[in-house]
Design a protein around this motif. Structure first.
Motif, PDB file in Angstrom:
ATOM      1  N   ALA A   4      28.027  41.843  44.335  1.00  0.00           N
ATOM      2  CA  ALA A   4      29.135  41.381  44.637  1.00  0.00           C
ATOM      3  C   ALA A   4      29.657  40.139  43.221  1.00  0.00           C
ATOM      4  O   ALA A   4      29.336  39.270  43.225  1.00  0.00           O
ATOM      5  N   VAL A   5      30.686  40.831  42.608  1.00  0.00           N
ATOM      6  CA  VAL A   5      31.067  39.890  41.481  1.00  0.00           C
ATOM      7  C   VAL A   5      32.287  39.134  41.759  1.00  0.00           C
ATOM      8  O   VAL A   5      33.296  39.746  41.886  1.00  0.00           O
ATOM      9  N   LEU A   6      32.044  37.815  41.728  1.00  0.00           N
ATOM     10  CA  LEU A   6      33.353  37.098  41.714  1.00  0.00           C
ATOM     11  C   LEU A   6      33.806  36.247  40.687  1.00  0.00           C
ATOM     12  O   LEU A   6      32.800  35.514  39.959  1.00  0.00           O
ATOM     13  N   ASP A   7      35.031  36.169  40.501  1.00  0.00           N
ATOM     14  CA  ASP A   7      35.853  35.372  39.465  1.00  0.00           C
ATOM     15  C   ASP A   7      35.825  33.973  40.076  1.00  0.00           C
ATOM     16  O   ASP A   7      35.491  33.650  41.427  1.00  0.00           O
ATOM     17  N   MET A   8      35.744  32.852  39.340  1.00  0.00           N
ATOM     18  CA  MET A   8      35.837  31.561  39.922  1.00  0.00           C
ATOM     19  C   MET A   8      37.147  30.822  39.720  1.00  0.00           C
ATOM     20  O   MET A   8      37.759  30.861  40.979  1.00  0.00           O
ATOM     21  N   ASP A   9      37.649  30.717  38.728  1.00  0.00           N
ATOM     22  CA  ASP A   9      39.071  29.967  38.524  1.00  0.00           C
ATOM     23  C   ASP A   9      40.022  30.826  39.267  1.00  0.00           C
ATOM     24  O   ASP A   9      40.386  32.071  38.586  1.00  0.00           O
ATOM     25  N   GLY A  10      40.987  30.341  39.855  1.00  0.00           N
ATOM     26  CA  GLY A  10      42.050  30.810  40.622  1.00  0.00           C
ATOM     27  C   GLY A  10      41.819  31.992  41.562  1.00  0.00           C
ATOM     28  O   GLY A  10      42.507  32.570  42.348  1.00  0.00           O
ATOM     29  N   THR A  11      40.293  32.271  42.236  1.00  0.00           N
ATOM     30  CA  THR A  11      39.884  33.240  43.015  1.00  0.00           C
ATOM     31  C   THR A  11      38.896  32.429  44.096  1.00  0.00           C
ATOM     32  O   THR A  11      39.367  32.574  45.240  1.00  0.00           O
ATOM     33  N   LEU A  12      37.840  31.434  43.713  1.00  0.00           N
ATOM     34  CA  LEU A  12      37.284  30.872  44.480  1.00  0.00           C
ATOM     35  C   LEU A  12      37.694  29.348  44.432  1.00  0.00           C
ATOM     36  O   LEU A  12      37.489  28.653  45.352  1.00  0.00           O
ATOM     37  N   PHE A  13      38.187  28.983  43.317  1.00  0.00           N
ATOM     38  CA  PHE A  13      38.611  27.630  43.073  1.00  0.00           C
ATOM     39  C   PHE A  13      40.077  27.515  42.565  1.00  0.00           C
ATOM     40  O   PHE A  13      40.647  28.281  42.074  1.00  0.00           O
ATOM     41  N   ASN A  14      40.754  26.413  43.393  1.00  0.00           N
ATOM     42  CA  ASN A  14      42.316  26.480  43.210  1.00  0.00           C
ATOM     43  C   ASN A  14      42.598  25.692  42.084  1.00  0.00           C
ATOM     44  O   ASN A  14      42.753  24.664  42.013  1.00  0.00           O
ATOM     45  N   GLY A  15      42.599  26.312  40.926  1.00  0.00           N
ATOM     46  CA  GLY A  15      42.700  25.641  39.540  1.00  0.00           C
ATOM     47  C   GLY A  15      41.804  26.255  38.403  1.00  0.00           C
ATOM     48  O   GLY A  15      41.258  27.401  38.506  1.00  0.00           O
ATOM     49  N   PHE A  16      41.609  25.487  37.326  1.00  0.00           N
ATOM     50  CA  PHE A  16      40.828  25.953  36.324  1.00  0.00           C
ATOM     51  C   PHE A  16      39.596  24.738  35.729  1.00  0.00           C
ATOM     52  O   PHE A  16      40.041  23.631  35.595  1.00  0.00           O
ATOM     53  N   LEU A  17      38.557  25.343  36.324  1.00  0.00           N
ATOM     54  CA  LEU A  17      37.320  24.432  35.822  1.00  0.00           C
ATOM     55  C   LEU A  17      37.406  24.045  34.408  1.00  0.00           C
ATOM     56  O   LEU A  17      37.002  23.072  33.828  1.00  0.00           O
TER      57      LEU A  17
END
Length: 233
Positions: A4-17
């Motif tokens: 299960a390949v998950l993006d972070m920014d904009g997908t799990l995180f509301n913004g850009f780390l």
């Protein structure tokens, strides 16, 4: 193995780390603060629709590398942990429940993000994810050289990273899952049998329509993801 390949920014995180890191660097005396501002501006221009995701990634990585050149690697790691302590408040509400649910489906969950690896590390730990890959920088004598070694946000890079890290592992791609929000995730979503475009940018939305991928937003994402399993029963 099913991934299960998950993006972070904009997908799990509301913004850009990545943007949060650049903002912190712009206030750090040991850095090239002007370059950090340029890196942050690249993200702002992408958000405003002025430049494409590809242009944003290229401009950000170049400026970010310049900003940290000569900085002690341990200093950047410490900064990343301080950034995450504040940024973690912006995790989407579905982030942890989705990871837990995917793990219950016997999926090996991993994060594949264009943001810096050292800020992705505490994020992965909080989410209970052991495998993660973000942007990495070259070092020499404990200091950063400014050269970007791994740049996942560039077009096609995520697929190549997956191919490299799974070269000695048998992956059931047809039963694997991926979710992302931008054009840099297209090659990953193309590899799996279960794909979800989360609040996608323009290019990803067009591709999702052509490929008949599920499209979800923050309100229905858990439901849309579960449907990926039900539709294959």
């Amino acid at each position: 193995m099913k991934l299960a390949v998950l993006d972070m920014d904009g997908t799990l995180f509301n913004g850009f780390l990545a943007g949060d890191m650049a903002k912190a660097l712009a206030r750090t005396a040991e850095c090239d603060t002007a370059s950090a501002e340029v890196a942050l501006d690249a993200i702002h221009r992408y958000q405003a629709g002025v430049i494409s995701h590809d242009e944003c990634a290229s401009d950000f990585y170049e400026a970010y590398g310049q900003a940290v050149t000569g900085l002690r690697a341990v200093t950047l790691d410490e900064l990343a942990h301080r950034v995450w302590k504040k940024s973690r408040l912006h995790l989407f509400g579905h982030a942890k429940p989705l990871v837990t649910w995917l793990q219950a489906q016997q999926m090996t969950v991993c994060l594949l993000s264009g943001s810096p690896d050292n800020v992705l590390r505490p994020a992965a730990r909080q989410l209970g994810i052991k495998r993660y890959w973000g942007m990495t920088l070259a070092q020499a004598g404990g200091h950063l050289t400014g050269r970007v070694e791994r740049a996942p946000a560039l077009r096609g890079a995520k697929s190549k990273i997956l191919e490299h890290i799974t070269r000695t592992t048998s992956v059931d791609w047809a039963s694997s899952f991926a979710m992302g929000d931008s054009s840099s995730d297209i090659d990953v979503l193309d590899k799996v049998g279960r794909a979800v475009a989360f609040e996608p940018d323009g290019e990803l939305r067009q591709t999702a329509e052509k490929r008949s991928w599920a499209v979800a937003d923050r309100h229905d994402v858990l439901h849309r993801c579960r449907l990926q399993w039900q539709s294959r029963v």
